[in-house]
Design an enzyme around this catalytic site. Sequence first.
Site, PDB file in Angstrom:
ATOM      1  N   THR A  69       0.001  -7.587   6.801  1.00 55.22           N
ATOM      2  CA  THR A  69      -0.838  -8.607   6.168  1.00 55.22           C
ATOM      3  C   THR A  69      -0.008  -9.579   5.349  1.00 55.22           C
ATOM      4  OG1 THR A  69      -2.550  -6.904   6.041  1.00 55.22           O
ATOM      5  CG2 THR A  69      -2.951  -8.924   4.813  1.00 55.22           C
ATOM      6  N   TYR A 109       4.650   4.473   9.157  1.00 55.33           N
ATOM      7  CA  TYR A 109       3.530   3.577   9.467  1.00 55.33           C
ATOM      8  C   TYR A 109       3.322   3.586  10.969  1.00 55.33           C
ATOM      9  CZ  TYR A 109       0.863  -0.862   9.568  1.00 55.33           C
ATOM     10  OH  TYR A 109      -0.087  -1.842   9.765  1.00 55.33           O
ATOM     11  N   LYS A 144       0.977   6.268   6.803  1.00 56.33           N
ATOM     12  CA  LYS A 144      -0.155   5.355   6.976  1.00 56.33           C
ATOM     13  C   LYS A 144      -0.469   5.364   8.464  1.00 56.33           C
ATOM     14  CE  LYS A 144      -1.519   0.476   6.956  1.00 56.33           C
ATOM     15  NZ  LYS A 144      -1.095  -0.925   6.704  1.00 56.33           N
ATOM     16  N   ILE A 179      -4.264   2.254   2.757  1.00 56.95           N
ATOM     17  CA  ILE A 179      -3.519   1.005   2.586  1.00 56.95           C
ATOM     18  C   ILE A 179      -4.381  -0.041   3.266  1.00 56.95           C
ATOM     19  CG2 ILE A 179      -1.416  -0.266   3.124  1.00 56.95           C
ATOM     20  CD1 ILE A 179       0.132   2.315   2.841  1.00 56.95           C
TER      21      ILE A 179
END
EC number: 4.3.3.7
Length: 293
Positions: A44, A132, A162, A204
């Site tokens: 993001t 991730y 995550k 997250i």
Amino acid sequence: MFSGSIPALATPFRDGAFDEATFRRLVDWQIESGSSALVPCGTTGEASTLSNAEHHRVIEVCIEQAAGRVPVIAGCGSNDTRNALLHMNFSKKAGAAAGLCVAPYYNRPSQAGLIAHFSFLAENSDLPIVLYNVPSRTVTDIEDETVVELVTKYPDRIVAIKDASGDLSRVADHRMGIGRDFCQLSGNDELWLPHSAAGGSGAISVTANVAPALCAEFHSAIAANELARARELNDRLFPLHYAMFSDASPAPVKYALSRVMEEFTDEVRLPIVSASEASRKAVDEALEHAGLI
């Protein structure tokens, strides 16, 4: 290790450059609204279109502005293992609590390649690693067996994951393979509630950029086993979760931020372009549904 509502922060731009002043205000707003940690330079945050100098400055400013109030999990992902290590070593010196390290994208490494990549990072940096897994973007999936092998081999270095695979069974798989105390964070806002019910410790979050207080309250309700309240807040937030991806991310996020933070522009970097009219309409409707405008 980490828990609660953890925003994957958008990186504000103004006239093509990192807007440091607005970013500092975003950090303050997030902390004051109850966010429990911060993630700069993730997906993001448009990390893939930041230069290394910009990438490091965004992390540095985030840590400076947070000033120890909440931990900072610095985005350290790269499809170049050496560059990921560069980000990790910088982040460690800057004061990050951990580095968020995505599976290398585009290269499409095998599971053996993933193990070699994360092992190299764990052996050459003192910064704790948050794995991730986001196969919708990276193509390569960090399989459950790979996660278990890595965490078992480096229990003091690889401290959390995550997971944005969308597969809720992975929470139980990781609990069985690693242990109930292993920190698992949802990478899908729309699955935050069931992920937590399965044993996750938070998210997250993309949505937390624009609804930090609501997201923090939502997680607090989950943690307190206040299921009715959690469902009520989930209902308020749910349209926003989808609106954040109504166009190529983070264009809808930045448009939403421009609606709730006057100084935040919706400027993005190519190849991302500004949110379409249809996306803006979806965002506006979702913000109104959540009571944010």
